[in-house]
Design a protein around this motif. Structure first.
Motif, short mmCIF file in Angstrom:
data_model
loop_
_atom_site.label_atom_id
_atom_site.label_comp_id
_atom_site.label_asym_id
_atom_site.label_seq_id
_atom_site.Cartn_x
_atom_site.Cartn_y
_atom_site.Cartn_z
N ASP A 109 0.82 -1.26 0.03
CA ASP A 109 0.12 -0.03 -0.04
C ASP A 109 0.98 1.35 0.11
O ASP A 109 0.55 2.14 -0.83
N ARG A 110 1.88 1.45 0.84
CA ARG A 110 2.63 2.36 1.03
C ARG A 110 3.45 2.78 -0.58
O ARG A 110 3.54 3.98 -0.87
N GLN A 111 3.91 1.62 -1.12
CA GLN A 111 4.27 1.96 -2.41
C GLN A 111 3.36 2.55 -3.49
O GLN A 111 3.76 3.43 -4.05
N SER B 201 3.16 6.08 -2.78
CA SER B 201 4.17 6.88 -3.32
C SER B 201 3.98 7.23 -4.73
O SER B 201 4.52 8.18 -4.98
N TRP C 85 9.08 -0.74 4.31
CA TRP C 85 8.91 -0.03 3.22
C TRP C 85 9.93 1.21 3.30
O TRP C 85 10.38 1.48 2.33
N ASN D 87 1.08 7.35 8.77
CA ASN D 87 -0.26 7.53 8.13
C ASN D 87 -1.42 6.52 9.10
O ASN D 87 -2.31 6.26 8.53
N ARG E 156 -1.09 3.48 10.41
CA ARG E 156 -1.59 2.15 10.06
C ARG E 156 -0.41 1.38 10.93
O ARG E 156 0.51 1.76 11.19
#
Lengths: 910, 105
Positions: free
Chosen positions: A31-33, A36, B24, B67, B69
């Motif tokens: 999701d983060r990717q 971004s 990440w 954010n 999460r």
């Protein structure tokens, strides 16, 4: 590394949670990717597509992740376990047989081991640093611990500060009834320093100390420490037991404490229900007190032990003791006028460690138990060979599956692992049942070893040592039966998968391997049968041995007259009154008393000089066993009179001193046979002054057993009790024997005991028939014969099953060949011969190997045999015949079935 | 650019040296610091993180990201810091040596 295994374990145990976490973590990344990329201006769908491309398959990432987590190994292990379980369950009969034989094999091994462990290997439980404890002897230590007099112990006690303490004890059985029927418990007379030196503290109350061990009483009166078991049994574990009275041998004592659980003293196989100080011995033993006759040569009754100081070596302690030796000898020397310079502690002192305690039981059972352990180990080997064959056959049935898996990329070790896990599972289940069998078996063995007269208390815990042994044996069995078949099967070529019914090289290997196993099984079984044969025929020879006495109609009463109201010097007359009382009981044909009975493990001997013969050096060659008897003794035991006369009432003090001798005596001392009327001189020691007055031989009787069924007939000289003239008072224990006029002698017990009690109420008596007596004396031999016999039978059965299985399998595989042969004109007998001849060859090799092995192994049990040599040819021949018969039956059954093959049917099939 | 064998571990240790980071962020950080020269694939990053965790060089705990999460954060252990120092020194030495050889040739 710890964190490594913790994480792996967590991964396996909290399986779904970990999976969820992996999911969450990767989802977060994903999701983060995406976010971004969106932030950089990409459309959402486009961003997702790109990230997915980058990830290159979420599942693949997960799998690699799991791999790194170390889950996969354990994962596939549990999968293999489930697979193995299913595979074993699919053949319930074969699996049950395998598990049963493993359970029996491992169970028997564990049972024997736990017995050996308790009896031989374990250091004394409940004792502080038992490795510092040593016993004393003069000269090199013999098979039994030497006994010492009370005077000797007092000398050691005086000097005990040279060590970390010293103590002495003597095991006894005590009667704790307040009157009426005897309640016999095990106990010990112990020095005041006993508990303190052993480092044993009371569970409640206190133990006795040197202050309680004072002759002529202390303020507290006679005190006793009771054992944990007696406390539980008799006092319901009541904490109020301290201070309560306890009647021991009809004497009131006060209980001052309870010994801790698991403590049994220093003698393995016995227990301590009651411990009393040495100073209480005169109270309990009355006129037979050893403490009151401290300088008596015949009162060697105490085991003396020392505790070495922490830094003190055995050598240093020995040196100290030897320096003390002259003083100790002078102070503790027996002071009997007639035996002035008795050879007392002439040899230098030696010390022997007793970290595992002392044990008469160990002496008589160590060898038999080790022998039985060997036997059960061999049975387990036979069982392993069987299971190896089964596993091989099982793998063979799955050859197709295995080769497919090979072709699909499984490594050979992966296939082997799968098969090994099956074996491990078998062994684990077998070992589980084995523990149940073992704990029952070892207890049963102890009851087989015990007799009414000598009970055994042996602690048999199912503890880490025993469990460790079981586990080790189970793993060893897997190595034996699992590894070879697993790797053999795993080496299957992938190409096999293509050939649906191929008969490749693996098959040939297999039959060679199976052949080796057959040879092994036959060899081992032969050894087992030979062992069983040797022990069974030893027992047979012993039981059929003539005792020289009639055991059928004799009842034996062992009498303890220590508490009787008779002065020691008057005991001879007193015993004759007892005999008269017993003889008057209705149904009693005759009665007699003696110091020894046949088979009584006593030993009294004297050196013999025939009048007129030259003096000889005192040695075994001129010694004879002695026994004091009352007149009707020979008639009571039905011992034949060969010449002369028996004793009668005229043979008493004042009359002519007489003896009666047995045949063996005549052979030993009168080779010409002219014994009657000759005078003989008996002496207790090597010197002239130990001699008793000369006595005339007035009769010759038949030979009898003296102390053991195993001995050759001993030369025995019988003396009339009425002419007792030893320098010490007559024995306080006497054996009274009555002969029933008809019927069972056991029926006389109550009447005889009543008659004896009417002479003196304070007699302690134990009755048994002579048959029981004889049987009890053979319990070790019986146990060996019983166990080796049963295990040989089991081994034989297993080997027969194995042979049957191998032959049946080989026949099934050669069905086509046999069918073709028969189609080409072979008759049934040819087919049978074809099958049997191969088996016969293997059995032949096995028999030769087994014969060699049993010749070699049986030498180690020579001392346990009676009447035959280790390599006894008859036993060997019988064993070979038995084994041959079993093998041929096992081979013939499948061979016969093979010869019934219908050639037409076979040809149609192929 | 492909990473030479064995260097990923060192880079991860370095990335979490200052403060706890989630997966990440680690890959982003390495990507940015290297001026976008290095791209760490997820397929190698997560197995490597767990390898390091099993070795006891980093430890993981769940936390809340910027954010809001739930995210798994990795931080350096004492043992890991020592490893980072040792490996960094070794790497510099190696790089210098290789550089020297390349210069002279």
């Amino acid at each position: 590394m710890l964190s490594d295994w913790m994480l792996r374990l967590r991964a396996v145990l909290t399986r779904t949670k970990v999976e969820q976490e992996i999911d969450d973590e990767l989802r977060f990344h994903f999701d983060r990717q995406v976010e971004s990329y969106v932030a950089r201006g990409l459309e959402h769908d486009e961003a997702v597509r790109r990230v997915r491309l980058e990830f290159g398959g979420l599942d693949q990432v997960k799998e690699e992740y799991r791999d790194a987590l170390g889950v996969r190994f354990i994962d596939s292990l549990s999968r293999d376990c489930r697979l193995a379980f299913r595979s074993l369950r699919s053949t319930p009969v074969v699996t049950s047989v395998a598990i049963l034989s493993l359970a029996l094999g491992i169970g028997a091994n564990t049972a024997i081991f736990s017995l050996i462990d308790s009896l031989v290997l374990r250091t004394l439980p409940g004792v502080v640093q038992p490795e510092q404890l040593v016993t004393m002897s003069s000269g090199s230590p013999g098979p039994t611990e030497p006994r010492w007099s009370y005077a000797f112990w007092k000398q050691i006690e005086k000097r005990s500060q040279a060590f970390d303490g010293a103590f002495a004890w003597s095991a006894r059985r005590f009667d704790v009834s307040a009157g009426g029927e005897i309640q016999s418990v095990e106990g010990v007379f112990a020095a005041g320093s006993f508990f303190e030196t052993l480092g044993v503290r009371a569970t409640i109350g206190r133990t006795f100390t040197a202050a309680d061990d004072v002759l002529d009483g202390t303020n507290d009166g006679p005190v006793a420490v009771i054992g944990y078991n007696l406390w539980q049994r008799r006092f319901g574990a009541s904490p109020q037991v301290v201070g309560m009275p306890l009647t021991i041998n009809r004497v009131p004592f006060t209980i001052i404490g309870v010994a801790p659980a698991g403590f049994f003293g220093t003698e393995v196989g016995r227990s301590i229900d009651i411990a009393v100080p040495l100073s209480a011995e005169p109270l309990l033993q009355g006129s037979a007190s050893n403490v009151r006759a401290p300088f008596d040569k015949f009162n060697m009754w105490l085991v003396v032990a020392l505790r070495l100081k922490p830094e003190q070596s055995l050598e240093a302690a020995t040196t100290i003791l030897r320096d003390m030796q002259p003083h100790i000898r002078d102070s503790a020397k027996p002071q009997i006028p007639e035996v002035r310079e008795f050879e007392f502690i002439k040899e230098p002192f030696t010390l022997a460690p007793i970290s595992t305690g002392i044990s008469g039981l160990r002496r008589s059972y160590q060898r038999p138990l080790v022998t039985i352990l060997l036997v059960v180990a061999l049975v387990l080997l036979v069982a392993c060979a069987n299971i190896a064959n089964l596993q091989l056959a099982r793998a063979r049935m799955r050859r197709h599956e295995l080769s497919v898996r090979r072709a699909l990329g499984s490594a050979p070790w992966q296939l082997a692992r799968q098969l090994l896990i099956e074996s491990l599972l078998l062994a684990a289940v077998g070992a589980g049942f084995a523990l149940v069998i073992a704990s029952w078996g070892s207890r049963t063995l102890v009851t087989l070893m015990a007799t009414q007269a000598s009970p055994i208390t042996l602690h048999l815990p199912l503890d880490g040592r025993v469990l460790g042994f079981t586990m080790a044996v189970a793993i060893a069995t897997v190595l034996l039966f699992g590894v070879a078949p697993a790797f053999r099967a795993a080496s299957v070529a992938p190409i096999e998968a293509i050939k649906s019914q191929g008969r490749g090289m693996v098959g040939e290997h297999r039959s060679q391997f199976a052949g080796t196993l057959v040879v092994l099984q036959v060899g081992i079984s032969l050894v087992l049968v030979v062992f069983a044969g040797l022990f069974v025929s030893s027992l047979q020879r012993l039981t059929s041995r003539s005792l020289g006495v009639d055991t059928q109609r004799a009842l034996h009463v062992r009498i303890d007259a220590a508490q009787a109201s008779v002065k020691p010097p008057d005991r001879a007359t007193f015993y004759q009154r007892l005999v008269a009382a017993a003889a008057a009981v209705p149904g009693v044909e005759s009665a007699a008393a003696s110091d020894k009975t046949p088979l009584d493990r006593g030993n009294a001997s004297a050196f013999v000089r025939v009048s007129g013969a030259p003096r000889e050096v005192a040695s075994e060659s001129i010694s004879a066993k002695t026994s004091y008897i009352t007149p009707a003794w020979f008639a009571t035991y039905d011992i034949p009179l060969r010449a002369g006369r028996s004793f009668d009432t005229h043979d008493r003090n004042g009359g002519m001193p007489v003896v009666i001798v047995n045949d063996a005596f005549v052979r030993k001392f009168f080779p010409a046979g002219n014994a009657l009327g000759t005078a003989v001189t008996l002496s207790l020691g090597a010197r002239e002054e130990y001699s008793m007055r000369p006595r005339t031989v007035v009769g010759v009787v038949g030979d009898t057993i003296y102390s053991s069924l195993r001995e050759v007939s001993e030369a025995i000289v019988y003396l009339p009790l009425a002419q007792y003239d030893l320098p010490v008072p007559p024995f306080a224990f006497v054996n009274l024997t009555v002969r029933a006029a008809a019927g069972s002698p056991a029926a006389l017990a109550a009447g005889v005991k009543g008659a004896l009690a009417s002479v003196d109420r304070n007699l302690t008596m134990r009755t048994s028939t002579l048959d029981v007596y004889v049987n009890d004396s053979l319990r070790q031999e019986r146990l060996l014969a019983l166990l080796t016999g049963s295990f040989a039978a089991l081994g034989l059965l297993l080997a027969g099953l194995g042979l049957y299985g191998v032959t049946a399998y080989a026949v099934a595989r050669r069905r086509t060949e046999i069918g073709i042969r028969m189609a080409l004109g072979a008759v049934q007998t040819t087919v049978v011969r074809l099958v049997v001849s191969r088996v016969a060859k293997l059995v032949g090799i096995g028999v030769v190997a087994g014969t060699a092995a049993s010749l070699w192994l049986s030498r180690f049990v020579a001392s346990l045999l009676y009447g035959l040599e280790p390599g006894d040819p008859t036993t060997l021949l019988v064993a070979v015949v038995v084994l041959g018969a079993v093998s041929m039956t096992a081979a013939l059954l499948p061979a016969m079935r093979a010869s019934k093959v219908d050639p037409a049917a076979v040809l149609r099939e192929s | 650019m492909e990473l030479p064998q064995g260097t990923l571990d060192l880079l991860i240790l370095k990335a979490v040296a200052l403060e706890p980071q989630h997966g990440w962020a680690i890959s982003e950080r390495l990507h940015q610091i290297s001026s976008e020269a290095l791209l760490i694939r997820q397929g190698s990053l997560y197995p490597a993180l767990h390898r390091l965790e099993r070795r006891g060089w980093i430890k993981a705990r769940w936390g809340t990201s910027d954010n809001n999460r739930r995210a798994k954060y990795y931080e350096l252990t004492r043992h890991g810091r020592a490893q980072l120092d040792a490996q960094a020194t070794a790497w510099r030495k190696l790089a210098a040596a290789i550089g020297q050889v390349l210069e002279s040739a």
